[in-house]
Structure formats: C-alpha cells, structure tokens
Design a protein around this motif. Structure first.
Motif, PDB file in Angstrom:
ATOM      1  N   TRP A 108       0.849  -1.193   0.000  1.00 44.54           N
ATOM      2  CA  TRP A 108       0.000   0.000   0.000  1.00 44.54           C
ATOM      3  C   TRP A 108       0.881   1.238   0.000  1.00 44.54           C
ATOM      4  CZ3 TRP A 108      -5.196  -0.350  -0.481  1.00 44.54           C
ATOM      5  CH2 TRP A 108      -5.773  -1.591  -0.263  1.00 44.54           C
ATOM      6  N   LYS A 109       0.522   2.222  -0.810  1.00 42.31           N
ATOM      7  CA  LYS A 109       1.252   3.492  -0.857  1.00 42.31           C
ATOM      8  C   LYS A 109       0.380   4.588  -0.275  1.00 42.31           C
ATOM      9  CE  LYS A 109       4.092   2.409  -4.832  1.00 42.31           C
ATOM     10  NZ  LYS A 109       3.604   1.161  -5.354  1.00 42.31           N
ATOM     11  N   LEU A 110       1.002   5.477   0.445  1.00 43.25           N
ATOM     12  CA  LEU A 110       0.293   6.644   0.976  1.00 43.25           C
ATOM     13  C   LEU A 110       0.144   7.645  -0.164  1.00 43.25           C
ATOM     14  CD1 LEU A 110      -0.938   8.100   3.378  1.00 43.25           C
ATOM     15  CD2 LEU A 110       1.342   8.947   3.930  1.00 43.25           C
ATOM     16  N   LEU A 111      -1.083   7.863  -0.609  1.00 46.11           N
ATOM     17  CA  LEU A 111      -1.342   8.712  -1.767  1.00 46.11           C
ATOM     18  C   LEU A 111      -1.614  10.160  -1.403  1.00 46.11           C
ATOM     19  CD1 LEU A 111      -3.712   6.286  -3.697  1.00 46.11           C
ATOM     20  CD2 LEU A 111      -1.245   6.582  -3.987  1.00 46.11           C
ATOM     21  N   ARG A 112      -2.278  10.377  -0.287  1.00 46.17           N
ATOM     22  CA  ARG A 112      -2.656  11.741   0.081  1.00 46.17           C
ATOM     23  C   ARG A 112      -2.904  11.818   1.582  1.00 46.17           C
ATOM     24  NH1 ARG A 112      -7.434  14.089  -3.127  1.00 46.17           N
ATOM     25  NH2 ARG A 112      -5.776  14.669  -4.503  1.00 46.17           N
ATOM     26  N   VAL A 113      -2.470  12.899   2.171  1.00 42.04           N
ATOM     27  CA  VAL A 113      -2.797  13.222   3.560  1.00 42.04           C
ATOM     28  C   VAL A 113      -3.343  14.638   3.552  1.00 42.04           C
ATOM     29  CG1 VAL A 113      -1.934  13.538   5.905  1.00 42.04           C
ATOM     30  CG2 VAL A 113      -0.984  11.729   4.474  1.00 42.04           C
ATOM     31  N   SER A 114      -4.520  14.813   4.120  1.00 39.81           N
ATOM     32  CA  SER A 114      -5.142  16.133   4.157  1.00 39.81           C
ATOM     33  C   SER A 114      -5.911  16.267   5.467  1.00 39.81           C
ATOM     34  CB  SER A 114      -6.063  16.328   2.954  1.00 39.81           C
ATOM     35  OG  SER A 114      -7.028  15.301   2.922  1.00 39.81           O
ATOM     36  N   HIS A 115      -6.516  17.414   5.653  1.00 40.38           N
ATOM     37  CA  HIS A 115      -7.300  17.667   6.854  1.00 40.38           C
ATOM     38  C   HIS A 115      -8.753  17.915   6.494  1.00 40.38           C
ATOM     39  CE1 HIS A 115      -4.107  17.942   9.855  1.00 40.38           C
ATOM     40  NE2 HIS A 115      -3.371  18.399   8.857  1.00 40.38           N
ATOM     41  N   ASP A 116      -9.633  17.402   7.313  1.00 36.71           N
ATOM     42  CA  ASP A 116     -11.061  17.659   7.201  1.00 36.71           C
ATOM     43  C   ASP A 116     -11.487  18.174   8.568  1.00 36.71           C
ATOM     44  OD1 ASP A 116     -13.694  17.781   6.542  1.00 36.71           O
ATOM     45  OD2 ASP A 116     -14.017  15.614   6.442  1.00 36.71           O
ATOM     46  N   GLY A 117     -11.377  19.477   8.759  1.00 34.65           N
ATOM     47  CA  GLY A 117     -11.615  20.049  10.085  1.00 34.65           C
ATOM     48  C   GLY A 117     -10.490  19.603  11.010  1.00 34.65           C
ATOM     49  N   PRO A 118     -10.824  19.102  12.190  1.00 35.72           N
ATOM     50  CA  PRO A 118      -9.784  18.673  13.133  1.00 35.72           C
ATOM     51  C   PRO A 118      -9.239  17.279  12.804  1.00 35.72           C
ATOM     52  CG  PRO A 118     -11.938  18.343  14.095  1.00 35.72           C
ATOM     53  CD  PRO A 118     -12.151  19.047  12.779  1.00 35.72           C
ATOM     54  N   GLU A 119      -9.826  16.635  11.818  1.00 41.23           N
ATOM     55  CA  GLU A 119      -9.488  15.253  11.503  1.00 41.23           C
ATOM     56  C   GLU A 119      -8.465  15.181  10.370  1.00 41.23           C
ATOM     57  OE1 GLU A 119     -12.636  11.725  11.613  1.00 41.23           O
ATOM     58  OE2 GLU A 119     -12.805  12.972   9.835  1.00 41.23           O
ATOM     59  N   LEU A 120      -7.479  14.302  10.513  1.00 43.98           N
ATOM     60  CA  LEU A 120      -6.526  14.035   9.466  1.00 43.98           C
ATOM     61  C   LEU A 120      -7.086  12.900   8.608  1.00 43.98           C
ATOM     62  CD1 LEU A 120      -2.828  14.068   9.621  1.00 43.98           C
ATOM     63  CD2 LEU A 120      -3.836  11.904   8.935  1.00 43.98           C
ATOM     64  N   VAL A 121      -6.993  13.039   7.297  1.00 43.01           N
ATOM     65  CA  VAL A 121      -7.524  12.039   6.371  1.00 43.01           C
ATOM     66  C   VAL A 121      -6.366  11.542   5.504  1.00 43.01           C
ATOM     67  CG1 VAL A 121      -9.172  11.578   4.526  1.00 43.01           C
ATOM     68  CG2 VAL A 121      -9.740  13.230   6.320  1.00 43.01           C
ATOM     69  N   ALA A 122      -6.086  10.238   5.584  1.00 43.54           N
ATOM     70  CA  ALA A 122      -5.018   9.631   4.791  1.00 43.54           C
ATOM     71  C   ALA A 122      -5.640   8.649   3.809  1.00 43.54           C
ATOM     72  CB  ALA A 122      -4.032   8.916   5.694  1.00 43.54           C
ATOM     73  N   VAL A 123      -5.183   8.707   2.568  1.00 44.33           N
ATOM     74  CA  VAL A 123      -5.676   7.789   1.545  1.00 44.33           C
ATOM     75  C   VAL A 123      -4.512   6.892   1.131  1.00 44.33           C
ATOM     76  CG1 VAL A 123      -6.708   7.565  -0.736  1.00 44.33           C
ATOM     77  CG2 VAL A 123      -7.315   9.514   0.711  1.00 44.33           C
ATOM     78  N   PHE A 124      -4.699   5.592   1.307  1.00 45.27           N
ATOM     79  CA  PHE A 124      -3.727   4.598   0.882  1.00 45.27           C
ATOM     80  C   PHE A 124      -4.263   3.922  -0.371  1.00 45.27           C
ATOM     81  CE2 PHE A 124      -2.688   5.061   5.312  1.00 45.27           C
ATOM     82  CZ  PHE A 124      -1.309   4.883   5.361  1.00 45.27           C
ATOM     83  N   GLY A 125      -3.365   3.553  -1.280  1.00 47.24           N
ATOM     84  CA  GLY A 125      -3.794   2.880  -2.496  1.00 47.24           C
ATOM     85  C   GLY A 125      -2.832   1.798  -2.913  1.00 47.24           C
ATOM     86  N   ARG A 126      -3.392   0.834  -3.623  1.00 49.69           N
ATOM     87  CA  ARG A 126      -2.601  -0.250  -4.205  1.00 49.69           C
ATOM     88  C   ARG A 126      -3.219  -0.526  -5.565  1.00 49.69           C
ATOM     89  NH1 ARG A 126      -2.409  -5.813  -0.969  1.00 49.69           N
ATOM     90  NH2 ARG A 126      -4.633  -5.556  -1.237  1.00 49.69           N
ATOM     91  N   THR A 127      -2.391  -0.476  -6.616  1.00 51.61           N
ATOM     92  CA  THR A 127      -2.954  -0.687  -7.937  1.00 51.61           C
ATOM     93  C   THR A 127      -3.561  -2.073  -8.024  1.00 51.61           C
ATOM     94  OG1 THR A 127      -0.878  -1.468  -8.880  1.00 51.61           O
ATOM     95  CG2 THR A 127      -1.328   0.896  -9.059  1.00 51.61           C
ATOM     96  N   LYS A 128      -4.593  -2.188  -8.825  1.00 52.76           N
ATOM     97  CA  LYS A 128      -5.287  -3.471  -8.938  1.00 52.76           C
ATOM     98  C   LYS A 128      -4.384  -4.542  -9.528  1.00 52.76           C
ATOM     99  CE  LYS A 128      -9.803  -1.452  -8.755  1.00 52.76           C
ATOM    100  NZ  LYS A 128     -11.144  -1.334  -9.269  1.00 52.76           N
ATOM    101  N   ALA A 129      -3.397  -4.159 -10.334  1.00 48.74           N
ATOM    102  CA  ALA A 129      -2.436  -5.125 -10.878  1.00 48.74           C
ATOM    103  C   ALA A 129      -1.533  -5.670  -9.767  1.00 48.74           C
ATOM    104  CB  ALA A 129      -1.605  -4.482 -11.968  1.00 48.74           C
ATOM    105  N   ASP A 130      -1.159  -4.806  -8.800  1.00 51.48           N
ATOM    106  CA  ASP A 130      -0.299  -5.220  -7.692  1.00 51.48           C
ATOM    107  C   ASP A 130      -1.034  -6.117  -6.701  1.00 51.48           C
ATOM    108  OD1 ASP A 130       1.829  -3.828  -8.699  1.00 51.48           O
ATOM    109  OD2 ASP A 130       1.509  -2.063  -7.428  1.00 51.48           O
ATOM    110  N   ARG A 131      -2.325  -6.060  -6.660  1.00 49.84           N
ATOM    111  CA  ARG A 131      -3.118  -6.804  -5.690  1.00 49.84           C
ATOM    112  C   ARG A 131      -2.871  -8.306  -5.821  1.00 49.84           C
ATOM    113  NH1 ARG A 131      -9.339  -5.743  -6.404  1.00 49.84           N
ATOM    114  NH2 ARG A 131      -8.742  -5.966  -8.544  1.00 49.84           N
ATOM    115  N   SER A 132      -2.684  -8.817  -7.005  1.00 51.60           N
ATOM    116  CA  SER A 132      -2.480 -10.256  -7.204  1.00 51.60           C
ATOM    117  C   SER A 132      -1.083 -10.720  -6.798  1.00 51.60           C
ATOM    118  CB  SER A 132      -2.738 -10.626  -8.657  1.00 51.60           C
ATOM    119  OG  SER A 132      -1.843  -9.920  -9.493  1.00 51.60           O
ATOM    120  N   LYS A 133      -0.144  -9.792  -6.640  1.00 54.61           N
ATOM    121  CA  LYS A 133       1.238 -10.137  -6.284  1.00 54.61           C
ATOM    122  C   LYS A 133       1.416 -10.412  -4.805  1.00 54.61           C
ATOM    123  CE  LYS A 133       3.135  -7.330  -9.989  1.00 54.61           C
ATOM    124  NZ  LYS A 133       3.938  -6.151 -10.304  1.00 54.61           N
ATOM    125  N   THR A 134       0.534  -9.860  -3.947  1.00 58.11           N
ATOM    126  CA  THR A 134       0.714 -10.017  -2.497  1.00 58.11           C
ATOM    127  C   THR A 134      -0.280 -10.989  -1.930  1.00 58.11           C
ATOM    128  OG1 THR A 134      -0.684  -8.098  -2.088  1.00 58.11           O
ATOM    129  CG2 THR A 134       1.715  -7.762  -2.135  1.00 58.11           C
TER     130      THR A 134
END
Length: 89
Positions: A63-89
């Motif tokens: 999983w790669k950390l794609l974005r970290v942002s704020h939504d008010g007082p909350e931190l929002v992190a988006v992790f992603g893994r390409t669908k092609a990589d999903r079969s490798k793990t």
C-alpha cells in the motif's frame, strides 16, 4: 491543505490544474477507484504520529500513501494499491 478545494481552478502548474475534481463525500478523485484499491483512514494528528509502525507495515504490504489532508480537526489519509499489484501479495 483542504480536501474540498474549489472544483474550477485555472491551470497555473505545468502538471495540470492545481485543484482536483473530488467525488462528493470522498477525499480522492473518482478516477483513482478505476485503477486502484483504496483505503481511507481518519484520525487525529496526534494519533497519526503514534501510528508510524502501522504505516510502515502498510508499505510492506504494497500500500502506498497517496494523500494526507485535513477535514476540520481530523486528518484524512488515503492509501492505495494498484489493482495489478493486488495479485502479487
């Protein structure tokens, strides 16, 4: 950084518009869902700092950390893994 920038912005970057078109209710652009599995993690800034080993483990699992942002007082992190990589793990 805000996760809800204005949807129409002039292009002042060589890499494209400075504001991304985000899906309502989701902290990432719609096209990300077509190419990757996504996980959205919401927490406080203080808790995020304590989760360094968990974040490292996510990286080891492909999983790669794609974005970290704020939504008010909350931190929002988006992790992603390409669908092609999903079969490798």
């Amino acid at each position: 950084m805000t996760i809800w920038p204005p949807l129409a912005a002039k292009q002042n970057s060589a890499y494209g518009p400075t504001c991304l078109h985000l899906m309502p209710g989701k902290p990432y652009p719609a096209h990300w869902e077509r190419v990757a599995d996504l996980r959205v993690f919401r927490t406080t800034t203080e808790e995020w700092e304590k989760l360094i080993s968990w974040r490292t483990d996510m990286g080891k699992r492909g999983w790669k950390l794609l974005r970290v942002s704020h939504d008010g007082p909350e931190l929002v992190a988006v992790f992603g893994r390409t669908k092609a990589d999903r079969s490798k793990t």
